[in-house]
Design an enzyme around this catalytic site. Structure first.
Site, PDB file in Angstrom:
ATOM      1  N   MET A  73     -14.130  29.486   2.921  1.00 15.94           N
ATOM      2  CA  MET A  73     -13.893  27.970   2.471  1.00 15.94           C
ATOM      3  C   MET A  73     -12.754  27.678   3.067  1.00 15.94           C
ATOM      4  SD  MET A  73     -14.924  25.559   0.579  1.00 15.94           S
ATOM      5  CE  MET A  73     -14.468  23.969  -0.185  1.00 15.94           C
ATOM      6  N   ARG A  74     -12.665  26.679   4.133  1.00 11.26           N
ATOM      7  CA  ARG A  74     -11.231  26.475   5.014  1.00 11.26           C
ATOM      8  C   ARG A  74     -10.625  25.188   4.356  1.00 11.26           C
ATOM      9  NH1 ARG A  74     -12.560  26.517  11.318  1.00 11.26           N
ATOM     10  NH2 ARG A  74     -12.462  28.830  11.521  1.00 11.26           N
TER      11      ARG A  74
END
Length: 311
Positions: A73-74
């Site tokens: 999850m950036r």
């Protein structure tokens, strides 16, 4: 082949000027500098100063609070050497010598209200500019995506601000030539606003005409990389250039820090592409079947994005 990286004015492209030159650039190089697109060094400075202050003065607890618990999850803060592009691309195990702050259209992790306000404004300006240049790429190549241009560009972008500190001696070019491994972007277009190294060293390089060439900072100009999605949606009319971040030599270490604000205009997760075309275009796609979605591709590509050790 001419290895010069050209400069285009977005305003002039929107007027229909320089179309033959633009098409040649898209086909042969896939990268260019862009002016008159609503992004200047002034907007970058406001966002940059805020995030650099957080990188340098935020407490460990404050940084943990905005670190995503999901490795792929950036969003939020990513610490120094926490990621490895080399691992993602199967070209090595060395880390990216940078730290990062990331945000998207939702599910963001902001250190403060002021940070949220300034960075949301900056994100929105980047999103507007990236869609504008993507429209010109699609228009120049005569491409009409399924569902229409505007639906295609109403997508899932990602902004990543990278700070590359001055490298230690063991990460100098004599020991490890790269701060970040060679890769192409999984985007339609990628917009980069960078600040230069104080000592004049040029760290960002891209493959042009079979060799890596320097991409220096230019005042009030944005660097545009076309990504793999541009190649696929245009049926192979656009090149997605490989690029990397070079390390300075030992005698260039002092003053070698730099920043790079990178905006990826990425398609929606259900964007579907031809797997055979992707392979024909030289992309590393291990998926089965004739077609796949962007989520299928990016999920596998970034499974190793977060490093689990310093090994």
């Amino acid at each position: 082949m001419d290895t010069t990286v050209p400069t285009f004015s977005l305003a002039e492209l929107q007027q229909g000027l320089h179309q033959d030159e633009f098409r040649r650039c898209l086909r042969d190089k896939g990268l260019f500098y862009l002016t008159d697109c609503g992004l200047t060094d002034t907007e970058l400075k406001s966002a940059k100063d805020l995030v650099i202050d957080f990188f340098e003065h935020g407490s460990e607890a404050e940084k943990r609070a905005v670190t995503s618990p999901v490795p792929t999850m950036r969003r939020g803060f990513t610490g120094l050497e926490s990621e490895s592009t080399a691992q993602i691309t199967n070209t090595g195990s060395y880390s990216d010598y940078s730290m990062c702050y990331s945000m998207g259209t939702a599910d963001n992790l902001f250190p403060s209200g002021d940070f949220e306000r300034i960075w949301t404004q900056y994100f929105d300006r980047q999103y507007t500019a990236s869609r504008a240049v993507a429209r010109e790429v699609l228009r120049a190549t005569g491409t009409e995506p399924d569902g229409g241009v505007e639906a295609f560009l109403d997508c899932e972008p990602l902004l990543r601000f990278r700070y590359f500190p001055q490298v230690p001696e063991h990460r100098s070019a004599e020991e490890q030539p790269l701060r970040m491994a060679p890769h192409y972007d999984l985007s339609m277009v990628t917009l980069i606003q960078q600040t230069p190294c104080a000592n004049g060293f040029v760290s960002l390089q891209a493959e042009v005409g079979g060799a890596f060439t320097d991409l220096p900072y230019r005042p009030d100009a944005v660097l545009v990389f076309c990504g793999a999605i541009a190649t696929l949606v245009t049926g192979g009319q656009v090149k997605a250039p490989r690029h990397h971040v070079a390390a300075p030599r030992r005698d260039q270490i002092a003053g070698s820090s730099r920043t790079s604000s990178v905006f990826f205009l990425r398609p929606n997760a259900d964007f579907t592409f031809s797997v055979p075309l992707a392979r024909e275009c030289g992309f590393d796609v291990s998926l089965d079947g004739e077609t796949a979605t962007f989520q299928d591709w990016i999920g596998g590509n970034y499974v190793n994005i977060r490093r689990t050790s310093k090994a």
